[in-house]
Design a protein around this motif. Structure first.
Motif, PDB file in Angstrom:
ATOM      1  N   TYR A 133      -9.400 -12.924  -6.823  1.00  0.00           N
ATOM      2  CA  TYR A 133      -7.966 -12.611  -6.688  1.00  0.00           C
ATOM      3  C   TYR A 133      -7.206 -12.770  -8.000  1.00  0.00           C
TER       4      TYR A 133
ATOM      5  N   MET B 112      -1.189 -15.439  -2.320  1.00  0.00           N
ATOM      6  CA  MET B 112      -0.792 -14.608  -3.451  1.00  0.00           C
ATOM      7  C   MET B 112       0.729 -14.640  -3.552  1.00  0.00           C
TER       8      MET B 112
ATOM      9  N   SER C  18      -4.633 -14.644   2.569  1.00  0.00           N
ATOM     10  CA  SER C  18      -5.940 -14.070   2.891  1.00  0.00           C
ATOM     11  C   SER C  18      -6.848 -15.213   3.353  1.00  0.00           C
TER      12      SER C  18
ATOM     13  N   TYR D 173       0.799  -1.229   0.000  1.00  0.00           N
ATOM     14  CA  TYR D 173       0.000   0.000   0.000  1.00  0.00           C
ATOM     15  C   TYR D 173       0.828   1.274   0.000  1.00  0.00           C
TER      16      TYR D 173
ATOM     17  N   PHE E 203      -5.586  -0.719  -5.086  1.00  0.00           N
ATOM     18  CA  PHE E 203      -6.489  -1.442  -4.193  1.00  0.00           C
ATOM     19  C   PHE E 203      -7.903  -0.848  -4.259  1.00  0.00           C
TER      20      PHE E 203
ATOM     21  N   TYR F 166     -14.475  -8.808  -7.318  1.00  0.00           N
ATOM     22  CA  TYR F 166     -14.056  -8.633  -5.926  1.00  0.00           C
ATOM     23  C   TYR F 166     -15.291  -8.306  -5.072  1.00  0.00           C
TER      24      TYR F 166
ATOM     25  N   SER G 132     -11.964  -7.546   6.080  1.00  0.00           N
ATOM     26  CA  SER G 132     -11.382  -8.868   6.308  1.00  0.00           C
ATOM     27  C   SER G 132      -9.862  -8.823   6.253  1.00  0.00           C
ATOM     28  N   THR G 133      -9.307  -7.697   6.656  1.00  0.00           N
ATOM     29  CA  THR G 133      -7.851  -7.611   6.730  1.00  0.00           C
ATOM     30  C   THR G 133      -7.318  -8.548   7.807  1.00  0.00           C
TER      31      THR G 133
ATOM     32  N   LEU H  23     -15.879  -8.647  -1.964  1.00  0.00           N
ATOM     33  CA  LEU H  23     -15.728  -8.326  -0.539  1.00  0.00           C
ATOM     34  C   LEU H  23     -16.237  -6.933  -0.166  1.00  0.00           C
TER      35      LEU H  23
HETATM   36  C1  AVJ Z   1      -8.930  -6.365   1.802  1.00  0.00           C
HETATM   37  C2  AVJ Z   1      -6.700  -6.051   2.465  1.00  0.00           C
HETATM   38  C3  AVJ Z   1      -7.887  -7.942   3.181  1.00  0.00           C
HETATM   39  O1  AVJ Z   1      -7.040 -10.033   1.355  1.00  0.00           O
HETATM   40  O2  AVJ Z   1      -8.702  -9.446   0.092  1.00  0.00           O
HETATM   41  C4  AVJ Z   1      -7.147  -7.687  -2.482  1.00  0.00           C
HETATM   42  C5  AVJ Z   1      -6.309  -7.231  -0.087  1.00  0.00           C
HETATM   43  N1  AVJ Z   1      -5.322  -8.634  -1.889  1.00  0.00           N
HETATM   44  N2  AVJ Z   1      -6.685  -8.423  -3.509  1.00  0.00           N
HETATM   45  C6  AVJ Z   1      -7.697  -9.185   0.740  1.00  0.00           C
HETATM   46  C7  AVJ Z   1      -6.269  -7.845  -1.451  1.00  0.00           C
HETATM   47  C8  AVJ Z   1      -5.576  -8.990  -3.161  1.00  0.00           C
HETATM   48  C9  AVJ Z   1      -7.256  -7.759   0.850  1.00  0.00           C
HETATM   49  N3  AVJ Z   1      -7.652  -7.046   2.056  1.00  0.00           N
END
Ligand code: AVJ
Length: 352
Positions: free
Chosen positions: A238, A284, A314, A70, A78, A87, A194-195, A89
């Motif tokens: 991802y 990743m 993750s 970051y 991001f 994505y 969800s960090t 999330l």
């Molecule tokens: C949102 C920071 C937790 O793990 O999904 C997004 C970052 N890495 N795509 C995650 C992320 C690859 C991410 N976080």
């Protein structure tokens, strides 16, 4: 060559009066009322981070710290990832928060101190700030000072009665919040996205314990937790078709090059993200495309063709597994909200 990751002491320095004060972002006419914003900085000193990079590259299975994804460009990439269809999330978490905002606000209660871990663009906190009764102060913690200044300037302008106290720090390390010492109010931590999944399981427990120490007894933690699901959906999230996640991953090397003077060649690495079903996590990697040597701080690292560097894990949880983790760390799960497809959860925990 010093290779220890932990600095003996973390020094508290107030930085806005010196270097950050010279930046014009606080004095621009667009933000007239926020000249009082002060970014507090606790380490990490350059060497801590650099040593963490060196230690990761010296391991038999190479890895790099995901927090270095970051920088300015990485944060922008991001934010683009968060807009992608694949994505799920961000939009799912945001929808859960919006749909349940009144109930969340009632559980948090009035006149709280809000502490956000990894505030980034500070967009999700607005959902809370729009529904909470008289929140006293907002303490966003982020490693990127640029982004902290930018986002807290906007928050302070939008919520003039809120005390905004940004802290530039690496929250994977122990934190001391000196400017909260005299504030007697309930502390509620916010850790969205969800960090928590980016911590290894044993680290996640340690992190939650530190949050608990910081918020004290009867403190709250509102946390976003991604759930186990169809591996196909995870893979797509991802490995987006526009290649933004690949760019985001490769940018880690550009960031490390510019910050520490290394000579990673971005065209010699490829993005890879796979779901490890046994461990319940996305892994990743950056895959070396050739036999090559990379130099960092006068140390040479050899990479073989096809050798992976782990750049992020993750973890995906199921609800029971996360409740067990929370309990071990000294929390009780008060309430769990999910979307109808059970893709994602937002959970309210209270410290015991
Ligand atoms: C949102 C920071 C937790 O793990 O999904 C997004 C970052 N890495 N795509 C995650 C992320 C690859 C991410 N976080």
């Amino acid at each position: 060559m010093r290779l220890t990751a932990s600095a003996a002491q973390r020094i508290l320095l107030r930085c806005l009066s010196s270097e950050a004060g010279k930046s014009n972002s606080l004095r621009s006419p667009a933000a007239p009322s926020v000249a009082s914003i002060h970014v507090e900085a606790i380490g990490p000193q350059l060497d801590d981070l650099r040593d963490e990079v060196l230690l990761g590259l010296a391991k038999p299975a190479k890895e790099l710290p995901c927090k270095l994804l970051y920088d300015r460009r990485g944060s922008a990439l991001f934010d683009q990832i968060c807009q992608l269809d694949e994505y799920y999330l961000t939009r799912t978490e945001t929808a859960i928060m919006q749909q349940n905002a009144a109930e969340i606000a009632a559980l948090i209660g009035e006149r709280c101190v809000l502490i956000e871990y990894g505030s980034g663009s500070s967009s999700k906190i607005r959902i809370l700030l729009d529904h909470l009764r008289e929140p006293l102060s907002y303490l966003p913690i982020d490693l990127s000072k640029d982004q902290l200044l930018q986002s807290t300037t906007a928050i302070a302008a939008a919520y003039p009665r809120l005390k905004v106290l940004p802290l530039c720090a690496d929250y994977t390390q122990p934190l001391v919040l000196t400017h909260l010492a005299e504030v007697v109010a309930r502390r509620v931590a916010f850790f969205p996205g969800s960090t928590i999944g980016n911590f290894h399981l044993h680290e996640a427990e340690g992190f939650l314990r530190r949050v608990r120490e910081l918020i004290g007894r009867q403190g709250g933690l509102l946390i976003g937790v991604d759930l186990k699901k169809d591996p196909g959906l995870l893979h797509a999230a991802y490995n987006d078709s526009a290649g933004i996640t690949a760019e985001f991953n490769l940018n880690l090397l550009a960031h490390i090059n510019s910050r520490f003077g290394s000579d990673f060649r971005l065209d010699q690495f490829a993005h890879q993200a796979q779901y490890n079903e046994r461990l319940g996590r996305i892994e990743m990697h950056l895959i070396s495309l050739a036999d090559q040597v990379v130099r960092l701080a006068d140390i040479k690292f050899r990479l073989e063709a096809a050798e992976p560097i782990l750049t992020e894990v993750s973890y995906k949880y199921d609800l029971d597994q996360f409740a067990t983790l929370a309990t071990r760390a000294g929390f009780g799960v008060q309430r769990v909200w999910t979307d109808s497809a059970q893709l994602f959860s937002v959970q309210y925990l209270e410290s015991r």
